[in-house]
Design an enzyme around this catalytic site. Structure first.
Site, mmCIF file in Angstrom:
data_model
loop_
_atom_site.group_PDB
_atom_site.id
_atom_site.type_symbol
_atom_site.label_atom_id
_atom_site.label_comp_id
_atom_site.label_asym_id
_atom_site.label_seq_id
_atom_site.Cartn_x
_atom_site.Cartn_y
_atom_site.Cartn_z
ATOM 1 N N SER A 1 52.449 36.513 40.272
ATOM 2 C CA SER A 1 53.104 36.625 41.570
ATOM 3 C C SER A 1 54.026 35.436 41.739
ATOM 4 C CB SER A 1 52.068 36.651 42.702
ATOM 5 O OG SER A 1 52.704 36.582 43.965
ATOM 6 N N THR B 1 40.082 42.367 33.366
ATOM 7 C CA THR B 1 39.394 41.501 34.311
ATOM 8 C C THR B 1 39.811 41.837 35.740
ATOM 9 O OG1 THR B 1 41.094 39.771 34.268
ATOM 10 C CG2 THR B 1 39.328 39.638 32.613
ATOM 11 N N GLY B 2 38.951 41.490 36.703
ATOM 12 C CA GLY B 2 39.296 41.667 38.112
ATOM 13 C C GLY B 2 39.239 43.092 38.597
ATOM 14 N N ILE C 1 44.352 47.038 41.617
ATOM 15 C CA ILE C 1 45.232 47.215 40.465
ATOM 16 C C ILE C 1 44.410 47.278 39.177
ATOM 17 C CG2 ILE C 1 47.092 46.193 39.114
ATOM 18 C CD1 ILE C 1 48.178 44.955 41.652
ATOM 19 N N GLY C 2 43.394 46.426 39.066
ATOM 20 C CA GLY C 2 42.572 46.427 37.863
ATOM 21 C C GLY C 2 41.927 47.774 37.608
ATOM 22 N N TYR D 1 47.927 29.816 45.415
ATOM 23 C CA TYR D 1 47.996 31.080 44.673
ATOM 24 C C TYR D 1 49.263 31.130 43.824
ATOM 25 C CZ TYR D 1 48.350 36.141 43.853
ATOM 26 O OH TYR D 1 48.489 37.379 43.283
#
Length: 267
Positions: A170, A26-27, A34-35, A179
């Site tokens: 994170s 995903t993403g 990164i994905g 976040y």
């Protein structure tokens, strides 16, 4: 968008079995993300790849959208022999995970590895975060992670011991409250899967890659991250991709229920 490289459809409308296992990443909205790096590395290692993206997210961020990114990623994966399926999906929608798996299964079959790189990430702190932003962060980063894991487990059909769940997290919460807080919830959800899905032979791990330069860093941020890392550089998508590749391999099957710091020693 679907590109089934080297595969036809069976008489019953389902894709025939592939010699390559299938990873859902995903993403994957930008070629420098990164994905995308993880998807490329897994394709090189012999995986077919389904991936999701959500263009409106990138378009409202400072780096902006990347026209043609989906096609570029698809082409790069196909160069390594991977059959691919790309699904545009808003993970703030609680119905999106089931729809994603429906589309992926129609195009490529059953998912063996679920790698979650999606996120909502807007900087704000304790005093200036809005309720709407807080709720959106938790919908995308925490709730969608739970729903994707649940959907994956309900449909899991691979051999016991081969299943993999990996989430990216994170610990940056100061000045980044919604976040970091929602990523903390993601950690707990993912690590619970290592125990609750043990009967399926699925491992579940979380990776904290630290600061990774995917185009969002200013020169000051990049220099700060470099100085705070013993190896005197910032992380790259490839650094994270190599760890994901190992965890998805048979050799990585004993690593389970862990939050892994893969940040070069960033302090």
């Amino acid at each position: 968008m679907t590109n089934n490289v080297g595969q036809g459809q069976s008489d019953h409308g389902q894709p025939p079995p592939s010699a390559r296992p299938l990873a859902l990443v995903t993403g994957v909205g930008r070629t420098v993300g990164i994905g995308a790096g993880i998807a490329r590395r897994l394709a090189e290692s012999g995986w077919d790849i389904a991936f999701t993206y959500w263009s409106p997210y990138d378009e409202r961020m400072a780096w902006g959208g990347e026209p043609g990114a989906t096609a570029s990623v698809t082409d790069a994966l196909a160069e390594h022999g991977a059959a691919t399926t790309a699904v545009e999906a808003d993970l703030a929608d609680p119905d999106a995970p089931a729809r994603i798996f429906d589309e992926v299964e129609r195009g490529l079959g059953s998912v063996t590895a679920l790698v979650m790189c999606h996120c909502e990430s807007v900087d704000s702190g304790l005093l200036d975060t809005t309720v709407e932003s807080f709720d959106l962060h938790f919908a995308v980063n925490a709730r969608a992670t739970w729903l994707l894991i649940r959907e994956y487990a309900r449909r899991f059909a691979a051999a016991p011991g081969s299943g993999r769940i990996i989430s990216l997290t994170s610990d940056h919460t100061v000045g980044n409250l919604p976040y970091g807080a929602s990523k903390g919830a993601l950690d707990r959800i993912t690590l619970a899967a290592a125990h609750e899905l043990a009967h399926l032979g699925i491992t579940a791990n979380v990776i904290n890659p630290g600061p990774v330069d995917t185009g969002w860093m200013t020169d000051d941020v990049r220099e700060h991250a470099r100085r705070m890392t013993p190896l005197n550089r910032v992380g790259t998508p490839q650094d994270t991709a190599h760890l994901v590749d190992f965890l998805c391999s048979p050799q990585g099957g004993w690593i389970n229920g862990q939050l892994l710091m893969s940040n070069g020693g960033f302090a």
